[in-house]
Each structure stands twice: as structure tokens, then as C-alpha cells.
Design a protein around this motif. Structure first.
Motif, PDB file in Angstrom:
ATOM      1  N   ALA A 143       4.725  16.588   2.499  1.00 23.26           N
ATOM      2  CA  ALA A 143       4.002  16.435   1.237  1.00 23.26           C
ATOM      3  C   ALA A 143       2.656  15.798   1.529  1.00 23.26           C
ATOM      4  CB  ALA A 143       4.793  15.565   0.263  1.00 23.26           C
ATOM      5  N   GLY A 144       1.714  15.981   0.618  1.00 23.08           N
ATOM      6  CA  GLY A 144       0.412  15.369   0.847  1.00 23.08           C
ATOM      7  C   GLY A 144      -0.558  15.633  -0.276  1.00 23.08           C
ATOM      8  N   PHE A 145      -1.762  15.085  -0.118  1.00 24.23           N
ATOM      9  CA  PHE A 145      -2.810  15.304  -1.105  1.00 24.23           C
ATOM     10  C   PHE A 145      -4.176  15.119  -0.457  1.00 24.23           C
ATOM     11  CE2 PHE A 145      -1.613  10.774  -1.629  1.00 24.23           C
ATOM     12  CZ  PHE A 145      -2.848  10.155  -1.428  1.00 24.23           C
ATOM     13  N   ILE A 146      -5.194  15.662  -1.122  1.00 21.83           N
ATOM     14  CA  ILE A 146      -6.570  15.525  -0.668  1.00 21.83           C
ATOM     15  C   ILE A 146      -7.484  15.468  -1.887  1.00 21.83           C
ATOM     16  CG2 ILE A 146      -6.593  18.036  -0.332  1.00 21.83           C
ATOM     17  CD1 ILE A 146      -8.952  15.476   1.326  1.00 21.83           C
ATOM     18  N   PRO A 147      -8.274  14.418  -2.041  1.00 18.48           N
ATOM     19  CA  PRO A 147      -9.220  14.371  -3.160  1.00 18.48           C
ATOM     20  C   PRO A 147     -10.264  15.490  -3.048  1.00 18.48           C
ATOM     21  CG  PRO A 147      -8.882  12.174  -2.230  1.00 18.48           C
ATOM     22  CD  PRO A 147      -8.264  13.155  -1.278  1.00 18.48           C
ATOM     23  N   LYS A 191      11.760  11.727  -4.507  1.00 13.65           N
ATOM     24  CA  LYS A 191      11.927  10.357  -4.993  1.00 13.65           C
ATOM     25  C   LYS A 191      11.779   9.306  -3.892  1.00 13.65           C
ATOM     26  CE  LYS A 191      16.987  10.675  -4.669  1.00 13.65           C
ATOM     27  NZ  LYS A 191      18.257  10.604  -5.438  1.00 13.65           N
ATOM     28  N   HIS A 192      11.945   9.716  -2.620  1.00 16.68           N
ATOM     29  CA  HIS A 192      11.814   8.782  -1.512  1.00 16.68           C
ATOM     30  C   HIS A 192      10.384   8.689  -0.992  1.00 16.68           C
ATOM     31  CE1 HIS A 192      12.154  12.767   0.120  1.00 16.68           C
ATOM     32  NE2 HIS A 192      11.800  12.354   1.320  1.00 16.68           N
ATOM     33  N   LEU A 193       9.467   9.470  -1.581  1.00 17.94           N
ATOM     34  CA  LEU A 193       8.073   9.454  -1.146  1.00 17.94           C
ATOM     35  C   LEU A 193       7.353   8.211  -1.677  1.00 17.94           C
ATOM     36  CD1 LEU A 193       7.330  13.244  -1.606  1.00 17.94           C
ATOM     37  CD2 LEU A 193       7.171  11.988   0.542  1.00 17.94           C
ATOM     38  N   PRO A 194       6.233   7.818  -1.046  1.00 19.98           N
ATOM     39  CA  PRO A 194       5.518   6.600  -1.453  1.00 19.98           C
ATOM     40  C   PRO A 194       5.060   6.649  -2.913  1.00 19.98           C
ATOM     41  CG  PRO A 194       4.740   7.361   0.678  1.00 19.98           C
ATOM     42  CD  PRO A 194       5.620   8.449   0.139  1.00 19.98           C
ATOM     43  N   PRO A 195       4.988   5.509  -3.586  1.00 22.83           N
ATOM     44  CA  PRO A 195       4.526   5.445  -4.978  1.00 22.83           C
ATOM     45  C   PRO A 195       3.131   6.054  -5.163  1.00 22.83           C
ATOM     46  CG  PRO A 195       5.549   3.373  -4.356  1.00 22.83           C
ATOM     47  CD  PRO A 195       5.451   4.189  -3.100  1.00 22.83           C
ATOM     48  N   LEU A 196       2.279   5.925  -4.155  1.00 23.64           N
ATOM     49  CA  LEU A 196       0.935   6.489  -4.251  1.00 23.64           C
ATOM     50  C   LEU A 196       0.991   7.998  -4.457  1.00 23.64           C
ATOM     51  CD1 LEU A 196      -2.162   6.237  -3.989  1.00 23.64           C
ATOM     52  CD2 LEU A 196      -1.869   6.459  -1.506  1.00 23.64           C
TER      53      LEU A 196
END
Length: 415
Positions: free
Chosen positions: A204-208, A246-251
């Protein structure tokens, strides 16, 4: 009534619009047939590496996007189980992440609006010879019939044109991806870098993209029998927050909570087997394919959209060379020469991209076995990923300058 066109492009996605722009630069009008009612931006966003920006340079549109989006110079990858984070440099890759809709609109604005015909579904394709030249006849579901000197299928993974050419059907990688766009009206305050989180069988991930928009993704093994892949966005979001992730970081979970549900999609990750690309010719006479219609690949190298832009420029180059020989006139008897050159140039390049993307996905997806984790965390991220990123260090070249004769100017040149 039968309509006549120089070039017909099926699909107004990245490949189709970019190809139309390339042809316009050569003085050729192309009609785009798009089955949707408007430009489709499924996928929300994508990362364009240096090879894509060089292609956009050739199309003379890159400056309209680089003024909006900042370079992405690194990725931080966190192992969920151990908490260890390692850094992968993107500094040499020249990557920028962009809204897919903005890219499509930027390309569409380069061509006359009347050259895109929406709600146009291809029903069948046939060919005939007219004055010793191949002509393609496209039948639309609304009864419209169009004759064209050249047909280019840019209609995605499940391409009607690719199917007509006899290309092998894409296969399911066994993984599915959830993607969306998170919106923070007051600003998200995050650094402009890729954040990725990996665990056994999950990534999982993200990029602004901007100060307010964040592109995010979640990739995992596909549910049994593909269940819930077509579920509604609200359900997909809830399943991710309360179950899968659900186990991923809150961020990360906070990013998912801010998702604009109209951008959220879930779909299996498809690809065409590399040997099918090598040994099944993606063309016949004056018909060929580009983008996902030729080389569907998993998103693990971020090269799907980049390769589509390369395709558009390379196809334009080969058509331009034929035009130069014919004083700017598009002769259907010579189109086959241009298409053959295009296919020959692209075949090995895209085969490697498809294979490299699959390998990248297999490695990053990890597994429960110790050796899979070791391969991902030590071998892949520390050594192999820097090698795979070199696929971005590729220049597809420029479009040729073509002089349009007065005869061809009346039939080929866009008004």
C-alpha cells in the motif's frame, strides 16, 4: 451514408489522445472514437518518468504539466512487521505524479474538439482493397459506417481492435488494486515523496500530487473468484479501513478516509504474456494498436502510461518518414511500411517493460516464506529496483518535420 476519414483512432485515453496530437503535428487529422460519454480518468493519477516527459516534449505539451507538478525524488518503504524503513532514490528517474484527468485534458486541448466523437462503440471491423490500397471499414453500434486509410486501436486492455488482430487475451496476475484520490481542502502538510508500506502479500502507499490532493493505492492478492471487485466505492473503502488494511499506519488510513469516492476503483491487475507480444504481430496492413491495447502491464514499474506516450511518438515518427517521401501526402499503400517500422521498434522495448513490471510486482508483493521476504527487502529494494528503474532512461526521439504539399493540404491537414 458512409463517412471517410484519413485516420481513425479507437479510444480517447492516453495512447489515443497522444497519437492524435502526434499526427496533428504532422499535419494529419485523426478522428477519435470514444465509447464513453466524456474523457475517462479511471485510475485517478499516474507517475510519469523521464521517458514519458521526453515523449511529452516531442508532443510539445510537457511544459503545461511541469509547471503544475513537482518532481518526486525518493520513496520511503516501510516493512509493517519490522517497522524498518528504507529509501529508494528517484532523483535520476525524473518522475512527477500527475492527475490522469489533467493529462488527458492537456492532450485533448491540443486537437480540435470535433475530432473526438464520444458515445461511439465499435461493433465490427472489416477490410477491403480499393484501387490496390487497403481500406478499413469501421461499423459503429449506432449504424454509422466509416472508411479509413488507417486504423489505430488505443482502446485499452480489452481492445476490440486487438481482438480483431488476433492478439492473445490479457491474463489476470492474481492480484487486484484499489486506487483513489484523497482530497484535503485545507492542505495535507506532507512531504512530496512516495510512502509505501509492505507486508506479506500486500503493498500500500500514497504520493502527494499537489498541496491538497494525494493519490493512494492498495495492492493485494485477488479475492476468491474475484468477489466484490465491482462493489460500490463506499463498500470498498469500508472494507479496506476495517478489514484489509486495518493493520496499516494511521497516516495511511487517514489518507484513505479522505478519499473522493468518485475516484475510487478496484480491479484485477492484468497483463499480456511477454511471449505473446513477441510472437503475435500487433498489426495487419493499415491497422495496428498502441498503449494498453498492445502491451497491457501491471502497474508495478509505473510504465503503462509512459509506454503509451512513447508509442504515440514512435508511430508518429514512422508515419512522418513516409509522409516526407510522399511530399506530405498520406497514401494508404505506404501505411503498412510505417506500421511495420513502428511494430519492429516497439516490440522488444514493451516486452521488457511488461516482464519487468510483472517481476517488480511479484517481488514487492512478498510472501509468508522467509526467502520471499529476504528477496523483497534485501535483494530487490537494495539492488534490483535501481536496475529496473533504468527503463525510464529512454528517449523515444522527436517527431520529424514534414512539408505539406498543396494537394495533401486539402485532404490531410487539420483545419
Amino acid at each position: 451514408m458512409v463517412e471517410e476519414e484519413e485516420v481513425v483512432i479507437v479510444g480517447a485515453g492516453i495512447a489515443g489522445l497522444a497519437t492524435a496530437v502526434a499526427l496533428k503535428r504532422l499535419g494529419i487529422r485523426a478522428l477519435l472514437l470514444e465509447r464513453a460519454e466524456s474523457l475517462r480518468s479511471t485510475g485517478a493519477a499516474l507517475t510519469l518518468f523521464s521517458n514519458a516527459w521526453l515523449a511529452l516534449d516531442a508532443l510539445a505539451v510537457s511544459h503545461k504539466l511541469t509547471s503544475i507538478y513537482s518532481p518526486v525524488e525518493r520513496a520511503l518503504i516501510t516493512n509493517i512487521q519490522t517497522g524498518a524503513t528504507q529509501e529508494v532514490s528517484f532523483a535520476k528517474a525524473g518522475s512527477r505524479s500527475v492527475h490522469r484527468k489533467t493529462l488527458l485534458e492537456t492532450l485533448a486541448n491540443e486537437i480540435p474538439i470535433d475530432t473526438i466523437r464520444f458515445s461511439s462503440k465499435v461493433a465490427s471491423i472489416e477490410t477491403q482493397t480499393q484501387e490496390n490500397s487497403p481500406i478499413t471499414i469501421i461499423h459503429l453500434s449506432d449504424g454509422t459506417v466509416i472508411k479509413a486509410k488507417m486504423l489505430i486501436g488505443c482502446d485499452g486492455v480489452h481492445s476490440v481492435v486487438g481482438n480483431w488482430l488476433g492478439l492473445a487475451a490479457p491474463v489476470d496476475s492474481g492480484r487486484s488494486g484499489i486506487r483513489g484520490l484523497a482530497v484535503f481542502p485545507q492542505g495535507h502538510g506532507l512531504n512530496h515523496e512516495v510512502r509505501q508500506f509492505v507486508d506479506a502479500g500486500m503493498r500500500a502507499g500514497f504520493i502527494p500530487l499537489t498541496d491538497k490532493d494525494i493519490y493512494w493505492f492498495y495492492v493485494s492478492q485477488s479475492p476468491p473468484n474475484g468477489e466484490n471487485l465491482a462493489a460500490n466505492p463506499e463498500l470498498i473503502q469500508r472494507e479496506l479501513l476495517e478489514n484489509y488494511g486495518k493493520h496499516l499506519p494511521p497516516l495511511y488510513l487517514d489518507v484513505v478516509r479522505h478519499c473522493d469516492l468518485s475516484t475510487l476503483t478496484r480491479a484485477p491487475l492484468m497483463f499480456r504474456k511477454p511471449w505473446d507480444i513477441l510472437f503475435k504481430k500487433p498489426s495487419k496492413d493499415n491497422i495496428t494498436v498502441a498503449g494498453d491495447a498492445m502491451h497491457p502491464m501491471t502497474p508495478d514499474l509505473g510504465q503503462g502510461g509512459c509506454a503509451a506516450l512513447e508509442d504515440a511518438v514512435v508511430l508518429g515518427q514512422h508515419i512522418g518518414e513516409v509522409l516526407k517521401k510522399k511530399n506530405g501526402k498520406l497514401d494508404s499503400r505506404d501505411i503498412g511500411e510505417a506500421i511495420d517500422g513502428y511494430v519492429k521498434e516497439r516490440r522488444w522495448r514493451v516486452t521488457w517493460l511488461v516482464a519487468g513490471s510483472y517481476l517488480s510486482g511479484w517481488a514487492q508483493q512478498g510472501g509468508s516464506n522467509w526467502w520471499r521476504k529476504f528477496f523483497r527487502d534485501v535483494v530487490f529494494y537494495r539492488f534490483l529496483v535501481s536496475k529496473l528503474v533504468t527503463v525510464a532512461y529512454y528517449d523515444c526521439g522527436k517527431l520529424p518535420s514534414v512539408s505539406i504539399s498543396s494537394e495533401s493540404n486539402t485532404s490531410s491537414k487539420i483545419d
